[in-house]
Enzyme design. Structure first.
Site, PDB file in Angstrom:
ATOM      1  N   ILE A   1      21.113  -0.224  -3.408  1.00  0.00           N
ATOM      2  CA  ILE A   1      20.065  -0.954  -2.691  1.00  0.00           C
ATOM      3  C   ILE A   1      20.630  -1.563  -1.414  1.00  0.00           C
ATOM      4  O   ILE A   1      21.717  -2.152  -1.426  1.00  0.00           O
ATOM      5  CB  ILE A   1      19.515  -2.089  -3.578  1.00  0.00           C
ATOM      6  CG1 ILE A   1      18.981  -1.545  -4.911  1.00  0.00           C
ATOM      7  CG2 ILE A   1      18.428  -2.877  -2.855  1.00  0.00           C
ATOM      8  CD1 ILE A   1      18.843  -2.602  -5.992  1.00  0.00           C
ATOM      9  N   CYS A   2      19.868  -1.447  -0.331  1.00  0.00           N
ATOM     10  CA  CYS A   2      20.219  -2.136   0.916  1.00  0.00           C
ATOM     11  C   CYS A   2      19.300  -3.357   1.043  1.00  0.00           C
ATOM     12  O   CYS A   2      18.138  -3.230   1.408  1.00  0.00           O
ATOM     13  CB  CYS A   2      20.038  -1.202   2.110  1.00  0.00           C
ATOM     14  SG  CYS A   2      20.508  -1.959   3.678  1.00  0.00           S
TER      15      CYS A   2
END
Length: 204
Positions: free
Chosen positions: A91-92
């Site tokens: 996840i960013c």
């Protein structure tokens, strides 16, 4: 330090159960094998998004230095989204990295991830292929994200009405030609804007 982490997580688990989102099953957290440092989070896809109706699971690893350092999270349910890797589920999200603060909780992170599903940030992508499709062919991105949600995140009894027969036919054709599994075919087609020839070439 681990003691502080486990005390804090226990308190968070107790608090989450009291919130409206938990009552409505919009988010939930549960322990894996009774460990407070090894959790599974669940979020539902927000309404009016390609993820609506999906239930997305996340692996949550709590470091012994929590809450002074962020939890490690990744999606274990496959998802098509610019800020989440379609391969690893990484996840960013800034609050899981340099913008983490000790006042944040697992609940606030899960709510932030729900918000991210509703408002992607394609200019700061985790998955460049998805971000490119999002920006250059948004309608196809929406159809692809809905398809992935239907296949990977929707309950079994709810899949049929969301299926995309055109996509399904192309997946079947690519599997026949390349002898690959269904997921490999889906990834190749999704990554090549559902162009069968280009998807085939990408697998050679």
């Amino acid at each position: 330090m681990a003691n502080i982490a486990t005390q804090r997580i226990q308190r968070e688990l107790n608090e989450v159960a009291k919130f409206d989102e938990a009552q409505k099953k919009a988010i939930s957290i549960e322990m894996v094998n009774g460990s407070l440092l090894d959790l599974i989070g669940k979020i539902t896809g927000p309404p009016d998004t390609p993820y609506e109706g999906g239930i997305f699971n996340l692996e949550i690893k709590i470091p012994s230095t929590y809450p002074f350092n962020p939890p490690k999270m990744r999606f274990t349910t496959k998802i098509w989204h610019p800020n989440i890797s379609s391969v690893t589920g990484a996840i960013c999200l800034d609050i899981l990295q340099d913008q983490w603060a000790a006042a944040l909780t697992i609940r606030t992170v899960l709510l932030s991830l729900q918000a991210l599903l509703a408002a992607a940030e394609p200019d700061d992508p985790q998955d460049a292929v998805v971000a490119k499709q999002y920006k250059e062919n948004h309608e196809l991105f929406v159809q692809t994200a809905k398809h992935w949600t239907s296949v990977y995140a929707r309950p079994e009894n709810d899949k049929e009405k969301w299926s995309n027969h055109d996509f399904d036919a192309k997946i079947a054709k690519l599997r026949e030609v390349m002898g690959c599994d269904e997921h490999q075919a889906r990834v190749a087609l999704s990554s090549n804007n559902w162009d069968l020839d280009r998807a085939t070439q990408s697998m050679l």
